[in-house]
Design an enzyme around this catalytic site. Structure first.
Site, PDB file in Angstrom:
ATOM      1  N   SER A 263       0.490  -1.472   0.291  1.00 19.02           N
ATOM      2  CA  SER A 263       0.078   0.014  -0.083  1.00 19.02           C
ATOM      3  C   SER A 263       0.998   1.123   0.312  1.00 19.02           C
ATOM      4  O   SER A 263       1.710   1.002   0.040  1.00 19.02           O
ATOM      5  CB  SER A 263      -0.767  -0.049   1.241  1.00 19.02           C
ATOM      6  OG  SER A 263       0.002   0.886   1.991  1.00 19.02           O
ATOM      7  N   LYS A 264       0.659   2.452  -0.514  1.00 17.75           N
ATOM      8  CA  LYS A 264       0.806   3.731   0.123  1.00 17.75           C
ATOM      9  C   LYS A 264       1.549   3.593   1.167  1.00 17.75           C
ATOM     10  O   LYS A 264       3.151   4.033   1.071  1.00 17.75           O
ATOM     11  CB  LYS A 264      -0.166   4.633  -0.625  1.00 17.75           C
ATOM     12  CG  LYS A 264       0.430   6.367  -0.545  1.00 17.75           C
ATOM     13  CD  LYS A 264      -0.246   6.691  -0.925  1.00 17.75           C
ATOM     14  CE  LYS A 264      -0.879   8.156   0.287  1.00 17.75           C
ATOM     15  NZ  LYS A 264      -0.229   8.874   0.911  1.00 17.75           N
TER      16      LYS A 264
END
Ligand code: GLU
Length: 509
Positions: A263-264
């Protein structure tokens, strides 16, 4: 299966920056098309107006331009199956929704969102979950329950409605995925998904199937997160009596520790980009880093992504796009998720740096040199990068590896001084200066022989002399072969740096 022309698509929704997992999906589609003499299409799926994000579509297009992934048809290219943006195709979806209602595969539903919320709450109060499905639909406000006349009246009065898919009862849906093999799901666990919304737009499911059909897509290669939608999609093809494409659902990109989807936040936390290009959120103003801005070569980035989930069957690791396409096959895409390794990403960039000609590298390095306001001609820069590229992962790292080729040190690394500037150093460096002043042939080879012979004759410590010497020339204990450095900066500059260094560091008491 008929002998269809190979046509694949990447169909992003412009709801934000493209995650590198999305770039990988597009890349596999591209490689598959190239390998099979097919066509690769870019379609923008923007039917969900509530999720529209300004700039996201341009971002997607810029990202592929940067990566060198080209489309044969699509929003930027046109083509005979356009328009390639779903919001521009809006007018054509309703008739397909109505076709399914007419054939009994779908129905109008007039339940208001308030009514549905009340139902959900009532179910929740009894610790149950409300699902619009075969059990519930028979007592709700829809065209399966209302009479034809009532339905007509509501439609004519423009009462808002949605069209829902009528999930068949007691059906086992059999699907084939090119990566996972056969998958079966019992339709009783599925709900009656909305196909057409009250705002006059189709949902993802309807638009996606209609467009894949109209655009003659032969293979749908997409992320694993779409696997749960596959039964509905297969049933929709069946309901329309259209030939379905073949499906391949790509496994996820995983966090570096292998636990869950990349994920970011992992990128922010561990210091690496998860987006191809830098992105600034138009609402929050928050900026996320990108591979381009971090100094990755697009070729290295793509090469790294290709091998996250696909293996060529041998131990090659460095491929250009054509070589990847040549070697690509869906059969060699793994079933399990691929762990993202930020160090490996850097390694790929380093490999591309080593492969690049010194001439090209020098050209890319030049702006960084100019920023430092030093003078250097391009031949000199080329020779410098040849000497230091082994030590850098990125072009921007070349400066810290080579600043001493362009300017004399203005400071001397205090740690190095403490350790390497010995009591004998002042006298030894005074001697070496006199020695080097007399050398006519100032090549790396010759100065090395002269200096080392002198050290041996004097029975000085090799390390003691060479470390102090490096300290005065470089200002720190870094850099390539010392005699290469002095040959590059030349005799005059070498003597000047020795002079300055002796003056600055003085005699150690
Ligand atoms: N619009 C979908 C997405 O954003 C496309 C999924 C598919 O390829 O079917 O990923």
């Amino acid at each position: 299966m008929s002998n269809r022309e190979i046509r694949v698509r990447f169909a992003p929704s412009p709801t934000g920056p493209l995650h590198i997992g999305g770039v990988r999906t597009a890349l596999y589609n591209y490689l598959f098309a190239k390998k099979n003499n097919g066509k690769f299409i870019l379609r923008i799926e923007d039917t969900d107006q509530t999720r529209f994000v300004a700039g996201a579509e341009d971002y997607i297009i810029d990202a592929f331009n940067w990566c060198g992934i080209q489309f044969d048809e699509g929003v930027t290219k046109g083509g005979e199956y356009g328009p390639y943006k779903q919001s521009e195709r809006k007018a054509l979806y309703r008739k397909y929704a109505e076709q399914l209602v007419a054939s009994g595969h779908a129905y109008y539903a007039f339940d208001t969102s308030e009514e549905l919320t009340n139902l959900r709450n009532a179910f929740e109060a009894e610790k149950k979950t409300f699902t619009y499905n075969a059990t519930e639909r028979v007592h709700l406000k829809n065209s399966l329950v209302l009479s034809e006349a009532e339905v007509q009246k509501l439609l004519t009065a423009n009462v808002p409605f949605v069209v829902r898919f009528k999930m068949p009862e007691n059906r086992v849906v059999r699907m084939v995925d090119l990566i996972r093999g056969e998958v079966t799901v019992h339709a009783n666990v599925l709900d009656d998904k909305i196909l057409f919304k009250s705002d006059g737009m189709p949902t993802y499911h309807l638009a996606n199937i209609v467009d894949d059909h109209l655009m003659k897509i032969s293979h749908v290669i997409r992320g694993e997160e779409w696997l749960p939608s596959l039964p509905l999609h297969v049933l929709l093809y069946e309901a329309f009596e259209w030939e379905a494409p073949q499906f391949a659902h790509l496994p996820l990109l995983l966090k570096p520790d292998g636990k869950g989807k990349l994920s970011k936040r992992d990128g922010d936390r561990l210091g690496f980009p998860v987006f191809p290009l830098q992105w600034t959120d138009p609402k929050t103003g928050e900026t996320s880093r990108g591979y381009r801005e971090d100094g990755y070569f697009p070729e290295a980035f793509i090469n790294m992504l290709a091998l996250l989930g696909w293996n060529p069957g041998d131990d090659r690791e460095i491929f250009n796009l054509d070589e990847m396409a040549e070697a690509f096959s869906i059969e060699r895409v793994g079933k399990s998720g691929s762990r993202f390794d930020p160090e490996k990403a850097k390694w790929f960039n380093h490999q591309y740096m080593l492969k690049m000609s010194n001439e090209e590298l020098a050209k890319q390095f030049l702006p960084f040199i100019e920023k430092e306001e030093v003078m250097a001609d391009i031949d000199y820069v080329e020779r410098v990068v040849g000497l230091v590229k082994e030590r850098a992962h990125f072009v921007h790292e070349l400066w810290s590896q080579s600043d001493f080729f362009f300017k004399a040190p203005d400071t001397y690394d205090p740690k190095a001084v403490k350790k390497r500037w010995k009591q004998v150093s002042y006298d030894q460096m005074t001697e070496i200066k006199a020695l080097l002043a007399k050398v006519d042939d100032f090549t790396s080879e010759n100065t090395e022989v002269v200096v080392k012979q002198w050290i041996e004759e004097k029975e000085y410590g090799m390390g003691v002399v060479l470390n102090a010497f490096r300290l005065l020339i470089v200002g720190a204990l870094k850099g390539p072969h010392l005699f290469d450095i002095i040959a590059m900066i030349g005799q005059e500059e070498t003597l000047r740096r020795l002079e300055t260094g002796l003056h600055e560091l003085g005699k150690k008491e």
